[in-house]
Design a protein around this motif. Structure first.
Motif, PDB file in Angstrom:
ATOM      1  N   PHE A  89       0.850  -1.183   0.000  1.00  0.00           N
ATOM      2  CA  PHE A  89       0.000   0.000   0.000  1.00  0.00           C
ATOM      3  C   PHE A  89       0.891   1.241   0.000  1.00  0.00           C
ATOM      4  N   GLU A  90       0.589   2.188  -0.833  1.00  0.00           N
ATOM      5  CA  GLU A  90       1.426   3.392  -0.960  1.00  0.00           C
ATOM      6  C   GLU A  90       0.940   4.517  -0.052  1.00  0.00           C
ATOM      7  N   GLY A  91       1.840   5.426   0.267  1.00  0.00           N
ATOM      8  CA  GLY A  91       1.495   6.628   1.016  1.00  0.00           C
ATOM      9  C   GLY A  91       1.841   6.538   2.484  1.00  0.00           C
ATOM     10  N   ASN A  92       1.488   7.599   3.189  1.00  0.00           N
ATOM     11  CA  ASN A  92       1.714   7.699   4.626  1.00  0.00           C
ATOM     12  C   ASN A  92       0.381   7.678   5.351  1.00  0.00           C
TER      13      ASN A  92
ATOM     14  N   ASN B 170      -6.866   8.779   6.500  1.00  0.00           N
ATOM     15  CA  ASN B 170      -6.781   7.396   6.027  1.00  0.00           C
ATOM     16  C   ASN B 170      -6.604   6.409   7.174  1.00  0.00           C
ATOM     17  N   ILE B 171      -5.977   6.819   8.276  1.00  0.00           N
ATOM     18  CA  ILE B 171      -5.907   5.894   9.410  1.00  0.00           C
ATOM     19  C   ILE B 171      -7.291   5.748  10.037  1.00  0.00           C
TER      20      ILE B 171
ATOM     21  N   ASP C  11     -15.033   8.085  18.489  1.00  0.00           N
ATOM     22  CA  ASP C  11     -14.036   7.135  18.992  1.00  0.00           C
ATOM     23  C   ASP C  11     -12.803   7.131  18.102  1.00  0.00           C
ATOM     24  N   ARG C  12     -13.012   7.148  16.799  1.00  0.00           N
ATOM     25  CA  ARG C  12     -11.865   7.176  15.882  1.00  0.00           C
ATOM     26  C   ARG C  12     -11.070   8.475  16.042  1.00  0.00           C
TER      27      ARG C  12
END
Length: 118
Positions: A64-67, A72-73, A99-100
């Motif tokens: 998977f690419e990116g940080n 996205n997390i 919560d996230r």
């Protein structure tokens, strides 16, 4: 999936730490901590996805690419197997947007170089 960026300003570190208890059977969060079933998550925000040193990620995750960004997390935490098909992470996910946001804010604090909030 609802975005969390606007919620991060009012998110709770205390609540995020409590929510992180759901993760401790598989992850550690301490600087220099050892990997468990899952990788150590210290300094995870803004780090390359699937590239922590000395951890054997699934090919889906390592490819998977990116940080890891705030959004996205959050999307990954919502339902990991949908976000990265083939991930080894066996977690049902966090459906609640607050919560996230709380967990992601807490993850942000577990770093020597916390990136600015949006």
């Amino acid at each position: 999936i609802e975005p969390i960026s606007l919620l991060l300003i009012s998110a709770s570190l205390e609540s995020g730490e409590k929510i992180s208890g759901k993760c401790t059977s598989c992850h550690s969060f301490d600087k220099g901590g050892k990997h468990k079933i899952g990788p150590n998550l210290y300094d995870i925000i803004n780090s390359p996805i699937g590239k922590k040193d000395s951890y054997a990620y699934s090919s889906a995750m390592s490819g998977f690419e990116g940080n890891w960004t705030y959004e996205n997390i959050s999307a990954f935490l919502y339902k990991p197997k949908d976000y990265i098909n083939g991930t080894k992470m066996n977690f049902i996910g966090l459906k609640n947007v607050e919560d996230r946001a709380n967990l992601v804010l807490w993850l942000r604090e577990n770093s020597d170089n916390s990136i600015p909030l949006p």
